[in-house]
Design a protein around this motif. Structure first.
Motif, PDB file in Angstrom:
ATOM      1  N   ALA A   1      -3.293  10.522  -2.875  1.00 30.92           N
ATOM      2  CA  ALA A   1      -2.556  10.600  -1.607  1.00 30.92           C
ATOM      3  C   ALA A   1      -3.026  11.773  -0.769  1.00 30.92           C
ATOM      4  O   ALA A   1      -3.360  12.838  -1.298  1.00 30.92           O
TER       5      ALA A   1
ATOM      6  N   TYR B   1      -2.675   6.406  -0.415  1.00 28.93           N
ATOM      7  CA  TYR B   1      -1.536   6.662   0.472  1.00 28.93           C
ATOM      8  C   TYR B   1      -1.880   7.777   1.448  1.00 28.93           C
ATOM      9  O   TYR B   1      -2.476   8.780   1.049  1.00 28.93           O
TER      10      TYR B   1
ATOM     11  N   TYR C   1       0.246  10.190   4.120  1.00 29.75           N
ATOM     12  CA  TYR C   1       1.531  10.602   4.694  1.00 29.75           C
ATOM     13  C   TYR C   1       1.216  11.554   5.825  1.00 29.75           C
ATOM     14  O   TYR C   1       0.745  12.665   5.587  1.00 29.75           O
TER      15      TYR C   1
ATOM     16  N   GLN D   1      -0.672   2.444   1.792  1.00 33.74           N
ATOM     17  CA  GLN D   1       0.358   2.749   2.792  1.00 33.74           C
ATOM     18  C   GLN D   1      -0.065   3.907   3.690  1.00 33.74           C
ATOM     19  O   GLN D   1      -0.634   4.886   3.225  1.00 33.74           O
TER      20      GLN D   1
ATOM     21  N   THR E   1       7.560   3.914  -0.180  1.00 25.57           N
ATOM     22  CA  THR E   1       6.241   3.736  -0.793  1.00 25.57           C
ATOM     23  C   THR E   1       6.292   2.719  -1.934  1.00 25.57           C
ATOM     24  O   THR E   1       5.492   1.783  -1.970  1.00 25.57           O
TER      25      THR E   1
END
Ligand code: UD2
Length: 312
Positions: free
Chosen positions: A3, A71, A73, A115, A229
């Motif tokens: 991530a 991922y 963020y 994501q 998530t």
């Protein structure tokens, strides 16, 4: 799993990093340390940290290309309405352009991704009377900050739909908890209150104290993000809040009781552009499995305990 957390040394970002590490995810942080601190990241030795600005497109593109994140963020932002009013064009570059450039690179390079989560704000709702705010309530972004957040949300969702990218947006209401930086007058009011109570300094109250907010403790924010998530939600917007409307005065009284101290309050006029009432409808989040774990009282107790512990 890997991530990227932009803004990962900041208040919310660092708590997210902590959580991702405990989930066994490999974490890379990009932060320019404008508000964040490296010491915010608990598991620093397990995290790859780049002190860089998200505006540095060449750097970001190279990072995406080499790391191949599952991922992303996107928490990096100039998170101040006041600053966005002072420097609208500059803050736009971080709050909007940096996100769009990243999405564009992901699209063009066809990077595989599980994501992409963009963090927006309750600021998008502005001062319209409808309460509580639902995700599909009318918006009225009034400041460059709010306009950037809303415009970026729309791009994030459109990129999701048009180019089949797993994108999602969250709208934070008033988040509080350990590591929130109280250094600016525009810092979260609970970080300022905590500072004033622990240092026994006077607190400046803007307005009559009857303005309301929906405060969510940081651990509940992380719970919400992680649910989004793990549920692999795509192309949607979620309010992230407690769903409880409390006046600032009620909060001050509750905090004084917890701290066992009386706050010295200096009252002054309301801030311009101030929202009078704010509260979220969080049914959408609840449907995902969210349940508030931290009432305001419990959150404040925990926050205060941490401050006392650090000071002793
Ligand atoms: C929050 C966000 C902001 C934006 C906005 C959208 C934070 C820190 N800020 O602003 O980025 O998204 O929502 O509506 O989350 N206050 C005092 N004394 C102080 C500081 C604050 O009385 O020293 C009052 C302030 O006037 C306001 C309330 O406390 O009525 C909360 O202030 P805030 O700055 O924590 O958050 P808010 O909701 O204005």
């Amino acid at each position: 799993m890997k991530a990227l957390v932009t803004g990962g040394a900041g208040f919310i970002g660092s708590h997210l990093v902590d959580h991702l590490v405990t989930e066994g995810i490999e974490v890379v942080v990009v932060d320019n340390l404008s508000m964040g601190k490296l010491t915010n990241i608990k598991h620093r030795n397990q995290v790859k940290i780049h002190i860089e600005d998200v505006q540095n497109q060449q750097f970001m593109q190279q990072l995406l290309q080499t790391e191949r994140f599952d991922y992303i963020y996107f928490l990096a932002a100039v998170a101040s309405v006041a600053d966005s009013i002072e420097r609208p064009a500059e803050t736009h570059l971080t709050n909007h352009t940096a996100v769009l450039s990243m999405l564009e690179y992901i699209r063009q390079s066809k990077l595989p991704l599980k994501q992409f989560l963009f963090t927006s704000s309750a600021a998008v709702y502005g001062n319209l009377p409808e309460l509580p705010k639902r995700e599909n309530s009318q918006v009225d972004p009034l400041s460059p900050y709010a306009i950037d957040k809303y415009a970026t949300e729309r791009y994030v969702l459109a990129y999701g739909k048009l180019y089949d990218l797993p994108t999602v947006c969250v709208r934070f209401f008033n988040v509080y908890g350990p590591r929130q930086n109280p250094s600016s007058p525009y810092s979260g009011v609970l970080s300022i209150l905590t500072d004033c109570l622990s240092q026994e300094r006077p607190f400046t109250l803007y307005g009559d104290g009857l303005q309301t907010r929906d405060f969510i403790y940081i651990s509940d924010v992380i719970q919400a993000i992680w649910l989004i998530t793990t549920n692999q939600v795509q192309q949607q917007v979620f309010n992230v809040a407690n769903g409880r409307e409390l006046s600032l005065m009620t909060i001050i009284k509750a905090y004084e009781k917890i701290a066992g101290r009386q706050l010295k309050v200096r009252s002054t006029v309301s801030r311009t552009g101030e929202v009078k009432r704010s509260v979220a409808n969080i049914n959408k989040l609840i449907k995902l499995g969210y349940s508030t774990q931290w009432s305001l009282e419990a959150g404040l107790c925990q926050y205060w305990k941490g401050v006392q512990h650090a000071g002793s």
